[in-house]
Design a protein around this motif. Structure first.
Motif, PDB file in Angstrom:
ATOM      1  N   ASP A  10      18.192  72.165 -31.881  1.00 56.42           N
ATOM      2  CA  ASP A  10      16.950  72.103 -33.143  1.00 56.42           C
ATOM      3  C   ASP A  10      15.892  72.195 -32.210  1.00 56.42           C
ATOM      4  OD1 ASP A  10      16.725  71.031 -36.369  1.00 56.42           O
ATOM      5  OD2 ASP A  10      14.967  71.598 -34.817  1.00 56.42           O
ATOM      6  N   ASP A  12      12.988  71.919 -32.878  1.00 55.16           N
ATOM      7  CA  ASP A  12      11.838  71.084 -33.607  1.00 55.16           C
ATOM      8  C   ASP A  12      12.091  69.792 -33.104  1.00 55.16           C
ATOM      9  OD1 ASP A  12       9.847  72.899 -34.718  1.00 55.16           O
ATOM     10  OD2 ASP A  12      11.371  73.421 -36.518  1.00 55.16           O
ATOM     11  N   LEU A  13      13.318  69.309 -33.343  1.00 58.97           N
ATOM     12  CA  LEU A  13      13.823  67.838 -32.950  1.00 58.97           C
ATOM     13  C   LEU A  13      13.199  67.917 -31.450  1.00 58.97           C
ATOM     14  CD1 LEU A  13      16.785  67.020 -34.881  1.00 58.97           C
ATOM     15  CD2 LEU A  13      14.566  65.840 -34.960  1.00 58.97           C
ATOM     16  N   MET A  54      26.571  68.039 -33.072  1.00 57.16           N
ATOM     17  CA  MET A  54      26.876  69.523 -33.572  1.00 57.16           C
ATOM     18  C   MET A  54      25.734  70.657 -33.131  1.00 57.16           C
ATOM     19  SD  MET A  54      27.815  68.633 -37.348  1.00 57.16           S
ATOM     20  CE  MET A  54      28.756  70.063 -38.069  1.00 57.16           C
ATOM     21  N   SER A  84      23.328  63.926 -37.036  1.00 54.22           N
ATOM     22  CA  SER A  84      22.936  63.766 -38.655  1.00 54.22           C
ATOM     23  C   SER A  84      24.258  63.621 -39.416  1.00 54.22           C
ATOM     24  CB  SER A  84      22.233  64.952 -39.216  1.00 54.22           C
ATOM     25  OG  SER A  84      23.003  66.095 -38.859  1.00 54.22           O
ATOM     26  N   LYS A  88      29.258  60.729 -41.903  1.00 54.29           N
ATOM     27  CA  LYS A  88      30.215  61.914 -42.423  1.00 54.29           C
ATOM     28  C   LYS A  88      31.409  61.944 -41.571  1.00 54.29           C
ATOM     29  CE  LYS A  88      31.322  65.066 -45.356  1.00 54.29           C
ATOM     30  NZ  LYS A  88      31.284  64.326 -46.623  1.00 54.29           N
ATOM     31  N   LYS A 112      20.510  60.636 -36.916  1.00 54.40           N
ATOM     32  CA  LYS A 112      19.170  61.391 -36.925  1.00 54.40           C
ATOM     33  C   LYS A 112      18.491  61.324 -38.531  1.00 54.40           C
ATOM     34  CE  LYS A 112      19.960  65.332 -34.154  1.00 54.40           C
ATOM     35  NZ  LYS A 112      20.234  66.948 -34.070  1.00 54.40           N
ATOM     36  N   PRO A 113      17.245  61.099 -38.569  1.00 57.79           N
ATOM     37  CA  PRO A 113      16.432  61.382 -37.573  1.00 57.79           C
ATOM     38  C   PRO A 113      16.061  59.860 -37.109  1.00 57.79           C
ATOM     39  CG  PRO A 113      15.416  61.387 -39.677  1.00 57.79           C
ATOM     40  CD  PRO A 113      16.801  61.405 -39.834  1.00 57.79           C
TER      41      PRO A 113
ATOM     42  N   ILE B 260      31.548  71.579 -47.696  1.00 55.59           N
ATOM     43  CA  ILE B 260      30.499  70.410 -48.093  1.00 55.59           C
ATOM     44  C   ILE B 260      29.964  69.544 -46.921  1.00 55.59           C
ATOM     45  CG2 ILE B 260      30.236  68.078 -49.226  1.00 55.59           C
ATOM     46  CD1 ILE B 260      32.361  69.306 -51.414  1.00 55.59           C
ATOM     47  N   SER B 261      30.828  69.269 -45.737  1.00 58.11           N
ATOM     48  CA  SER B 261      30.186  68.716 -44.727  1.00 58.11           C
ATOM     49  C   SER B 261      29.186  69.606 -43.961  1.00 58.11           C
ATOM     50  CB  SER B 261      31.225  68.133 -43.892  1.00 58.11           C
ATOM     51  OG  SER B 261      32.169  68.886 -43.414  1.00 58.11           O
ATOM     52  N   HIS B 265      25.231  68.912 -43.348  1.00 55.29           N
ATOM     53  CA  HIS B 265      24.591  69.112 -42.003  1.00 55.29           C
ATOM     54  C   HIS B 265      23.330  69.821 -41.998  1.00 55.29           C
ATOM     55  CE1 HIS B 265      24.199  70.595 -37.820  1.00 55.29           C
ATOM     56  NE2 HIS B 265      24.184  69.342 -37.523  1.00 55.29           N
ATOM     57  N   LYS B 268      20.568  68.506 -43.823  1.00 52.27           N
ATOM     58  CA  LYS B 268      20.278  67.273 -43.171  1.00 52.27           C
ATOM     59  C   LYS B 268      19.112  67.885 -41.940  1.00 52.27           C
ATOM     60  CE  LYS B 268      23.017  63.251 -43.623  1.00 52.27           C
ATOM     61  NZ  LYS B 268      24.035  62.441 -43.084  1.00 52.27           N
ATOM     62  N   SER B 269      19.574  68.782 -41.138  1.00 53.51           N
ATOM     63  CA  SER B 269      19.055  69.147 -39.944  1.00 53.51           C
ATOM     64  C   SER B 269      17.408  69.488 -40.053  1.00 53.51           C
ATOM     65  CB  SER B 269      19.590  70.394 -39.325  1.00 53.51           C
ATOM     66  OG  SER B 269      20.849  69.878 -38.926  1.00 53.51           O
ATOM     67  N   ALA B 272      15.799  66.225 -40.981  1.00 52.66           N
ATOM     68  CA  ALA B 272      15.566  65.182 -39.841  1.00 52.66           C
ATOM     69  C   ALA B 272      14.588  65.797 -39.042  1.00 52.66           C
ATOM     70  CB  ALA B 272      16.863  65.377 -38.986  1.00 52.66           C
ATOM     71  N   ALA B 273      14.195  67.401 -38.847  1.00 53.41           N
ATOM     72  CA  ALA B 273      13.137  67.620 -37.848  1.00 53.41           C
ATOM     73  C   ALA B 273      11.723  67.296 -38.707  1.00 53.41           C
ATOM     74  CB  ALA B 273      13.299  69.086 -37.760  1.00 53.41           C
ATOM     75  N   ILE B 275      11.114  64.862 -40.762  1.00 51.90           N
ATOM     76  CA  ILE B 275      10.817  63.254 -40.513  1.00 51.90           C
ATOM     77  C   ILE B 275      10.365  62.935 -39.172  1.00 51.90           C
ATOM     78  CG2 ILE B 275      11.921  61.185 -40.877  1.00 51.90           C
ATOM     79  CD1 ILE B 275      13.102  62.196 -43.396  1.00 51.90           C
ATOM     80  N   ASN B 276      11.147  63.726 -38.260  1.00 51.13           N
ATOM     81  CA  ASN B 276      10.852  63.424 -36.734  1.00 51.13           C
ATOM     82  C   ASN B 276       9.405  63.632 -36.597  1.00 51.13           C
ATOM     83  OD1 ASN B 276      11.741  62.578 -34.289  1.00 51.13           O
ATOM     84  ND2 ASN B 276      11.708  64.760 -33.701  1.00 51.13           N
ATOM     85  N   ARG B 303       9.857  74.664 -41.571  1.00 54.01           N
ATOM     86  CA  ARG B 303      11.336  74.187 -41.614  1.00 54.01           C
ATOM     87  C   ARG B 303      11.592  73.901 -43.176  1.00 54.01           C
ATOM     88  NH1 ARG B 303      14.332  72.670 -37.234  1.00 54.01           N
ATOM     89  NH2 ARG B 303      15.999  72.807 -38.438  1.00 54.01           N
TER      90      ARG B 303
END
Lengths: 129, 480
Positions: A10, A12-13, A54, A84, A88, A112-113, B260-261, B265, B268-269, B272-273, B275-276, B303
């Motif tokens: 990613d 951005d991360l 992942m 993240s 799960k 994450k995050p 679903i998983s 993911h 969330k990605s 997560a970016a 919020i980071n 994003r």
């Protein structure tokens, strides 16, 4: 100046953590995936690695760790995994015994995050050891 | 039944024969006469008699011999009454020993004869009923075994000693075991848990009707295994095991869980970016570098927008899954539609200097689709062709047709894909991940959706690509 390698697909991360850690006085190198990360390690030896789980594959982070550990010079290098999908997949450090953790090859698994200050604390802890 | 009962009278005295005939015919029996043993055996061969009244003492073949013949050769079909003047207990016993049913003492009056015959008739009726019952039972058994053998489920029956006593062909195929007598339970290779369920049921004082159910993988199948008590008059008689192939159901559940998983993911990605970035801004370390903060907020916005796109695609996918989208299928002209779309993308293409070209030599390329579906197909492919192109490259859309098919080729001069990268290209959430693609936003649902829609219209999609040179997507749709 301590050097940190960030391996994350990613951008951005990667970028966010890079500017943050640079702001805190670290030197940061980045890689966008497992293969690229392994490439970077051929020419650079960081003091610590932050790696995503992942990436190319759902378990690319584990494969990356295992490959890093194959090199005796990097066997003791602290590796912090960020994912993240932690809950799960059930990959919490507590849910695994010593053996499983050694199979995972990562020293810590963070969800994450990761709040920047927590990340910094964890990094400092491993770098001081 | 009595009306048509057939009686054979065997006696060497004509007066006796005729006398019995008269009495019996008056009671509407059908009577045949034989004057000696030989003649009687001949008649018994030719006809089926319900009753035989046989004189014991005859020249040649006597009454016992005829009785033996009936019992041994004809197998008890005819009820025998011995008629004799020897009225001793020993004689009566001997007659019964020889297989006769009853005994009539000469001389007798018609009433005696009638009584003996009536008793014999009752016996005959019992025999006939028993035969009928046995025949029915046999055919019922035949029916049950046909039912069991034609079942879609596997059936195994164990007796109280845990020995398999029945297995239908499905069970044989599920467990890869051929049934044979004295087959051992161990040879069925059932799991510990199933064996325990069997023991539980057999050892239980009052087995309940309910089954123990487990899903187990047996070779390449997922089987639902149900262990039921087999009860006879409320008591344990064994166990009935039903095996059901639930592989497809299991597969579907696995796919759903995996999907679903992956969705989790993918959702969330971006969060997560974002919020980071916010966390970093909130540390205050960039408070004096406004341009840095703007950069991070600009990335967060992108994003966030991509996340909205993803949610939109997911909702669309869900709607088409449950068939909620109402389609309004109409005749569409591809030349016009694609010209409009390329015009729409012109501004985006200009930003990276990409030339858009449409090659459609004929006037009309008619197809029958819902307009929204057609837009989804072609706009996804054109958008990809621009996103994954190189600066100053080109995107060419070529339309061709024959009597049956209209074909659209979308060729770009972009980054291309290796054979390895092309595998799984049309799978949900698949994205080619290499340094060239890392900055390109995408949901990983575009091509999966395109392929799915094309499938709904019985069309097809193909991809050719050379790594570093570009890709060509070829869509074929039935011509309207």
């Amino acid at each position: 100046m301590k050097k940190i390698l960030i391996v994350d697909d990613d951008p951005d991360l990667q970028e966010g953590q890079k500017v943050f850690l640079e702001g805190r006085g670290y030197e940061v190198v980045t890689a966008g995936g497992m293969e690229e990360g392994l490439d970077v390690l051929k020419s650079t030896t960081p003091d610590l690695i932050l790696v995503d789980l992942m990436m190319e594959h759902y378990d690319a982070g584990f494969v990356f760790c295992a490959k890093v550990r194959e090199n005796p010079e990097l066997a003791e290098l602290p590796i912090i995994m960020q994912t993240s999908a932690r809950d799960k997949l059930g990959f919490t450090p507590d849910s695994y015994d010593e053996k499983a953790r050694s199979w995972m090859k990562a020293d810590r698994i963070l969800s994450k995050p990761v709040p920047p200050e927590d990340l910094l604390k964890t990094i400092e802890q491993y770098l001081s050891e | 039944m009595e009306e048509n009962l057939r009686v054979l009278v065997v006696d060497d005295e004509e007066g006796m024969r005729e006398g019995m005939r008269r009495v019996l015919e008056r009671s509407s029996y059908q009577v045949d006469l034989a004057e000696n043993g030989e003649e009687a055996i001949k008649l018994l061969k030719a006809n089926t008699y319900d009753l035989a009244l046989i004189d014991l003492k005859m020249p040649g073949i006597d009454g016992f011999e005829v009785t033996r013949h009936i019992n041994e050769t004809l197998g008890h079909q005819t009820v025998v009454v011995i008629v004799s003047a020897l009225a001793t207990v020993e004689a009566a016993m001997e007659v019964t020993r020889q297989g006769a049913f009853d005994f009539l003492v000469k001389p007798f009056v018609p009433k005696d004869l009638k009584q003996v015959v009536e008793r014999a008739v009752r016996q005959r009726r019992l025999i006939l009923e028993r035969e009928k019952y046995l025949t029915e039972l046999a055919s019922e058994r035949n029916l049950s075994s046909q039912l069991i053998n034609s079942m879609h489920e596997g059936v195994v029956v164990l007796n109280i000693n845990r020995e398999p006593v029945l297995m239908n062909p499905k069970a044989e195929s599920f467990l890869s075991v051929r049934y044979k007598p004295q087959l051992n339970l161990q040879e069925l290779s059932l799991s510990e848990e199933i064996l325990k369920a069997i023991d539980d049921i057999l050892e239980s004082e009052s087995p309940q009707g309910e089954a123990r159910i487990r899903w187990e993988q047996v070779e390449d199948r997922m089987l639902e295994i149900r262990v039921n008590p087999y009860l006879r008059e409320g008591k344990n008689a064994g166990v009935i095991i039903i095996l059901d192939d639930v592989t497809r159901q299991w597969q579907a559940e696995q796919d759903k869980t995996r999907f679903i998983s992956m969705v989790a993911h993918e959702l969330k990605s971006p969060i997560a970016a974002i919020i980071n970035y916010i966390n970093i801004i909130l540390t205050g370390m960039f408070d004096d570098q406004v341009e840095k903060i703007h950069e991070m907020m600009e990335r967060s916005k992108i994003r966030g927008e991509a996340l909205l796109d993803l949610i939109r695609d997911l909702l669309f996918l869900n709607q088409s899954d449950v068939g909620k989208v109402e389609k309004s299928i109409e005749r569409l002209e591809l030349n016009a539609v694609l010209r409009d779309q390329l015009e729409f993308f012109q501004a985006q293409a200009d930003r990276t200097g990409i030339t858009l070209t449409l090659e459609a030599p004929e006037d009309e390329y008619p197809v029958r689709l819902d307009r929204k579906d057609l837009d989804r197909i072609t706009m996804n492919l054109i958008s990809n062709g621009i996103k994954y192109n190189r600066e100053g490259g080109s995107l060419t859309v070529v339309i061709q047709q024959d009597d049956e098919w209209v074909t659209v080729k979308i060729c770009d001069t972009g980054i291309g894909m290796s054979d390895e990268e092309m595998k799984g290209l049309f799978a949900e959430f698949y994205r080619v991940k290499n340094p060239n693609t890392s900055g390109i936003p995408g949901t990983g649902l575009g091509l999966a959706t395109v392929k799915r829609i094309i499938g709904e219209y019985n069309g097809s999609i193909q991809v050719d690509s050379t790594f570093g040179k570009g890709s060509t997507f070829t869509v074929s749709l039935p011509r309207a």
